[in-house]
Scaffold this active site. Structure first.
Site, PDB file in Angstrom:
ATOM      1  N   TYR A 191       5.089  -3.020  -6.121  1.00  0.00           N
ATOM      2  CA  TYR A 191       4.263  -2.881  -4.909  1.00  0.00           C
ATOM      3  C   TYR A 191       3.388  -1.786  -4.515  1.00  0.00           C
ATOM      4  CZ  TYR A 191       7.974   0.357  -3.602  1.00  0.00           C
ATOM      5  OH  TYR A 191       8.706   1.598  -3.560  1.00  0.00           O
ATOM      6  N   CYS A 192       2.390  -1.770  -3.771  1.00  0.00           N
ATOM      7  CA  CYS A 192       1.775  -0.587  -3.142  1.00  0.00           C
ATOM      8  C   CYS A 192       1.320  -0.760  -1.870  1.00  0.00           C
ATOM      9  CB  CYS A 192       0.642  -0.477  -4.172  1.00  0.00           C
ATOM     10  SG  CYS A 192      -0.640  -1.845  -3.965  1.00  0.00           S
ATOM     11  N   THR A 193       0.774  -0.091  -1.261  1.00  0.00           N
ATOM     12  CA  THR A 193       0.258  -0.003   0.140  1.00  0.00           C
ATOM     13  C   THR A 193      -0.473  -1.394   0.536  1.00  0.00           C
ATOM     14  OG1 THR A 193      -0.499   2.088   0.078  1.00  0.00           O
ATOM     15  CG2 THR A 193      -0.982   1.193   2.151  1.00  0.00           C
TER      16      THR A 193
END
Ligand SMILES: [Zn+2]
Ligand SMILES: [Zn+2]
Length: 312
Positions: A191-193
Site C-alpha cells: 500500500y502507498c498514499t
C-alpha cells in the site's frame, strides 16, 4: 457545456496517474504543457514511456475542461482523476517534464506496461476486499508499506512491515536483501498514499519471487475514505503538501513521537542544519529551540548547538 459562476469562482486540485504505453513522450509533454497554459492550470506533470503522473490546480471549470481534453488521448481515456479542495496557489508554477520513470524506482527497463496498465503487478484490492482477505486469512496476511519509511512514523496499516527506505530508489536493494524472503509464499498487501507507487513495487516484488502480491486500490486515501479509523489503518496520513499530514477522523490514533522528548506529535520539521534539512518528527517545543531542532545525527546536533549559542 455552459460555464457557471461556480466554475469560475471555485478552484480545485486534480491528482491522477495512468500507466499506458506512450510512444512519443515529448509530444505528449508539449501537448500537456500547451493545454495547461491555455487553461491557466499550474502544478507538476511527469511523463515517461510508461504513462503520466500529475497534480494540477486551477478553476473548477478549467479543471473540468482539462479532464475532458486529457481523456481524448486514447491511452488516457479511462484515467481516474481524484478531485481535491485547494487551488492553483498551492503550486505557483507549471512544470511538465519527460522522465525515464514517472516514479523513480530506478527500474525504467524492467517495468512493462500495456493498454491495461502495468503488466504483472499485484492484484488490486478494493478497501472491502482488503478487509475480507484479512478476515479469511488472518495473521498470515502481511501489509508491506510502499512508502518512504519516514511516512510510516505517523501512520500505517496494523502490524505493517515498513521497509528501510529513504526514497523509492532504495526498494530494489531492500527487497533483494533477503530480509523479506519469508514473505515470498505469504499473501503480501502493498500500500502507498494513492496507489501509484504500489503499481510498480508490486510488479518488482513479483519479479523477485513474491508469489501472492496484492495492492490496495486507490491506496490509503481510498481505504481511509471508506473505513476512516474503524478499519485496519492506524494513525495519520503523510501528505506531500503544506498540510504535511491528515487524519480520516477525530478517532485517529497518534503513532508519532518527538525525536527528542517522545511527546506525541504528527508534525515533521526540517532539521535545523541547512545542509541536512531532513524531515524529522518533533514537538513544537523541541522544534522551536535550535539546540533540539535537529534530526538526531551528531553533526546536526552540533550545528543546532552552535545556532542556539549564537542566537541566545
Ligand atoms: Zn519534543
Ligand atoms: Zn540533520
Amino acid at each position: 457545456m455552459a460555464t457557471t459562476a461556480t466554475d469560475i469562482l471555485e478552484s480545485r486540485i486534480l491528482l491522477y496517474y495512468c500507466f499506458t504505453p506512450i510512444e512519443d513522450p515529448v509530444a505528449v509533454m508539449l501537448w500537456q504543457r500547451t493545454l495547461c497554459e491555455q487553461l491557466g492550470l499550474t502544478g507538476r506533470i511527469l511523463i515517461s514511456k510508461h504513462g503520466i503522473n500529475g497534480t494540477v490546480g486551477g478553476s473548477l471549470g478549467n479543471c473540468k475542461q482539462y479532464t475532458r481534453k486529457t481523456r481524448e488521448y486514447p491511452g488516457f481515456k479511462k484515467m481516474a482523476f481524484k478531485w481535491s479542495e485547494g487551488s492553483a496557489k498551492d503550486f505557483p508554477k507549471l512544470s511538465v517534464k519527460v522522465r525515464d520513470e514517472i516514479v523513480a524506482f530506478g527500474t525504467p527497463d524492467e517495468l512493462k506496461v500495456d493498454a491495461n496498465g502495468v503488466v504483472g503487478g499485484g492484484v488490486h484490492l478494493k478497501p472491502e476486499a482488503v478487509n475480507k482477505l484479512v478476515e479469511e486469512r488472518g495473521d498470515e496476511v502481511v501489509f508491506f508499506d510502499g512508502r518512504n519509511a519516514m511516512e510510516a512514523q505517523i501512520g500505517k496499516f496494523k502490524n505493517a512491515i515498513v521497509p528501510d527506505v529513504n526514497t523509492t530508489h532504495d526498494f530494489i536493494k531492500e527487497i533483494e536483501s533477503g530480509k523479506y524472503d519469508d514473505l515470498k509464499d505469504k499473501p503480501v498487501v502493498t500500500y502507498c498514499t494513492g496507489g501509484i507507487r504500489c503499481e510498480i513495487l508490486s510488479s518488482l516484488m513479483k519479479n523477485r519471487g513474491f508469489q501472492e502480491v496484492y495492492q490496495v486500490d486507490g491506496g490509503i486515501v481510498r481505504y481511509g475514505e471508506k473505513f476512516g479509523d474503524q478499519g485496519l489503518w492506524e494513525g495519520s496520513l503523510y501528505v506531500f503538501d503544506k498540510r504535511m499530514h491528515m487524519e480520516f477522523s477525530n478517532d485517529a490514533k497518534q503513532l508519532g513521537h518527538c525525536k527528542h522528548c517522545e511527546a506525541p506529535t504528527n508534525l515533521f520539521h526540517n532539521c535545523v542544519n541547512e545542509q541536512c534539512r531532513k524531515q524529522t518528527l518533533m514537538c513544537d517545543d523541541c522544534a522551536s529551540n535550535p539546540a533540539t531542532a535537529h534530526c538526531g545525527s551528531e553533526e546536526c546536533a552540533q550545528v543546532g548547538a552552535q545556532v542556539a549559542a549564537s542566537s541566545g
